[in-house]
Design a protein around this motif. Sequence first.
Motif, PDB file in Angstrom:
ATOM      1  N   HIS A  92      -7.674   6.583   6.724  1.00 30.12           N
ATOM      2  CA  HIS A  92      -8.238   6.466   5.377  1.00 30.12           C
ATOM      3  C   HIS A  92      -8.663   5.059   4.990  1.00 30.12           C
ATOM      4  O   HIS A  92      -9.426   4.898   4.029  1.00 30.12           O
ATOM      5  N   LEU A  93      -8.188   4.028   5.703  1.00 30.91           N
ATOM      6  CA  LEU A  93      -8.535   2.675   5.274  1.00 30.91           C
ATOM      7  C   LEU A  93      -8.748   1.683   6.416  1.00 30.91           C
ATOM      8  O   LEU A  93      -9.828   1.126   6.557  1.00 30.91           O
ATOM      9  N   PHE A  94      -7.737   1.453   7.225  1.00 31.50           N
ATOM     10  CA  PHE A  94      -7.772   0.316   8.144  1.00 31.50           C
ATOM     11  C   PHE A  94      -8.944   0.357   9.118  1.00 31.50           C
ATOM     12  O   PHE A  94      -9.522  -0.686   9.440  1.00 31.50           O
ATOM     13  N   SER A  95      -9.296   1.543   9.600  1.00 29.88           N
ATOM     14  CA  SER A  95     -10.381   1.639  10.578  1.00 29.88           C
ATOM     15  C   SER A  95     -11.756   1.469   9.944  1.00 29.88           C
ATOM     16  O   SER A  95     -12.760   1.367  10.658  1.00 29.88           O
ATOM     17  N   LYS A  96     -11.807   1.391   8.610  1.00 28.85           N
ATOM     18  CA  LYS A  96     -13.092   1.362   7.911  1.00 28.85           C
ATOM     19  C   LYS A  96     -13.347   0.054   7.171  1.00 28.85           C
ATOM     20  O   LYS A  96     -14.357  -0.073   6.457  1.00 28.85           O
TER      21      LYS A  96
ATOM     22  N   SER B  81     -13.115   4.686  -2.341  1.00 31.16           N
ATOM     23  CA  SER B  81     -13.893   3.842  -3.242  1.00 31.16           C
ATOM     24  C   SER B  81     -13.808   2.370  -2.834  1.00 31.16           C
ATOM     25  O   SER B  81     -14.798   1.627  -2.927  1.00 31.16           O
ATOM     26  N   LEU B  82     -12.648   1.942  -2.351  1.00 30.00           N
ATOM     27  CA  LEU B  82     -12.482   0.558  -1.904  1.00 30.00           C
ATOM     28  C   LEU B  82     -13.371   0.271  -0.698  1.00 30.00           C
ATOM     29  O   LEU B  82     -13.993  -0.802  -0.610  1.00 30.00           O
ATOM     30  N   ILE B  83     -13.453   1.217   0.228  1.00 29.16           N
ATOM     31  CA  ILE B  83     -14.318   1.066   1.405  1.00 29.16           C
ATOM     32  C   ILE B  83     -15.779   0.915   0.967  1.00 29.16           C
ATOM     33  O   ILE B  83     -16.517   0.051   1.455  1.00 29.16           O
TER      34      ILE B  83
ATOM     35  N   LEU C 117       0.815  -1.210   0.000  1.00 30.85           N
ATOM     36  CA  LEU C 117       0.000   0.000   0.000  1.00 30.85           C
ATOM     37  C   LEU C 117       0.853   1.265   0.000  1.00 30.85           C
ATOM     38  O   LEU C 117       1.998   1.265   0.436  1.00 30.85           O
ATOM     39  N   ALA C 118       0.240   2.345  -0.482  1.00 32.93           N
ATOM     40  CA  ALA C 118       0.906   3.638  -0.604  1.00 32.93           C
ATOM     41  C   ALA C 118       0.101   4.696   0.143  1.00 32.93           C
ATOM     42  O   ALA C 118      -1.054   4.473   0.528  1.00 32.93           O
TER      43      ALA C 118
ATOM     44  N   TYR D 139       2.430   8.188   8.375  1.00 32.89           N
ATOM     45  CA  TYR D 139       1.695   7.334   7.449  1.00 32.89           C
ATOM     46  C   TYR D 139       0.919   6.244   8.178  1.00 32.89           C
ATOM     47  O   TYR D 139      -0.079   5.734   7.650  1.00 32.89           O
ATOM     48  N   ALA D 140       1.332   5.891   9.382  1.00 35.10           N
ATOM     49  CA  ALA D 140       0.537   4.969  10.197  1.00 35.10           C
ATOM     50  C   ALA D 140      -0.824   5.593  10.514  1.00 35.10           C
ATOM     51  O   ALA D 140      -1.874   4.943  10.391  1.00 35.10           O
ATOM     52  N   TYR D 141      -0.815   6.860  10.908  1.00 37.82           N
ATOM     53  CA  TYR D 141      -2.056   7.578  11.193  1.00 37.82           C
ATOM     54  C   TYR D 141      -2.906   7.681   9.928  1.00 37.82           C
ATOM     55  O   TYR D 141      -4.124   7.457   9.953  1.00 37.82           O
ATOM     56  N   TYR D 142      -2.263   8.024   8.817  1.00 39.73           N
ATOM     57  CA  TYR D 142      -2.941   8.151   7.520  1.00 39.73           C
ATOM     58  C   TYR D 142      -3.676   6.857   7.178  1.00 39.73           C
ATOM     59  O   TYR D 142      -4.855   6.877   6.783  1.00 39.73           O
TER      60      TYR D 142
END
Length: 255
Positions: A87-91, A46-48, A34-35, A80-83
């Motif tokens: 933006h993704l992991f929490s969702k 969009s992935l979420i 991931l980036a 980037y951990a926070y990012y």
Amino acid sequence: MDIRIFEDNQELDQAAARLIADLAKAKPDAVLGLATGSTPVGIYRSLIETAAAERVSFKRITTYNLDEYVGLTPDNEQSYAYYMNQHLFSKIDIPLNQTFLPDGMADDLDAFCAKYDRMLESARVDLQLLGLGHNGHIGFNEPDRELTAGTHVVTLDEATREANARFFASLDEVPKQAVTMGVGSILKAARILLVVRGADKAEVVKRALSGPVTTDCPASLLQLHADVTVLLDKEAASLLAPGGNQGCSPFASAM
């Protein structure tokens, strides 16, 4: 090299998300590279949405991120951990213990880099998502006479720091170093997905995709990979020779 050119950035985001979601469906234990930065934000959104609508599960997926700033803790809003969490992991339903990022706070950065490489060797990334820096960097692999194959600590070009300063209160707050996967690690991914937007990237897109393969433009080494998919908006693609596909039709071999 398969290239798609999009008139609309929402369609571009959906196309990238579709590739990731389809991989997660076909291979529920896939490994994703991931980036971060501005480019993937819409892709992750969009992935979420796709995952929710189609019940795509990430419970068995493992992820490895490209890079992290040196000196920023995971709870720093610019890390980037926070990012990734925002933006993704929490969702999505991915367990956080299956998500890995370089540790910019490690006491021994060189030892951490060696450990991260061992993890990447054992995992083998199925799909690596990449953006493209204005100077041709991928991850934080900056132009140089030679490039480091494995994960390493890099001193960021001033141009890179200036480009990223928009995310910080001032340029002075932008870290001067980062931990990044090396180009060799990136090229070991089974498939690479490069996403680039904006007229300001048109020149570097041309250099990366159709110029000589050179460490002066690290992204040009992607030409050596057997399976690279490139998604561009029309502005980023404006200097390429005609031949890329438009919109959502199947990929064509344009290079």
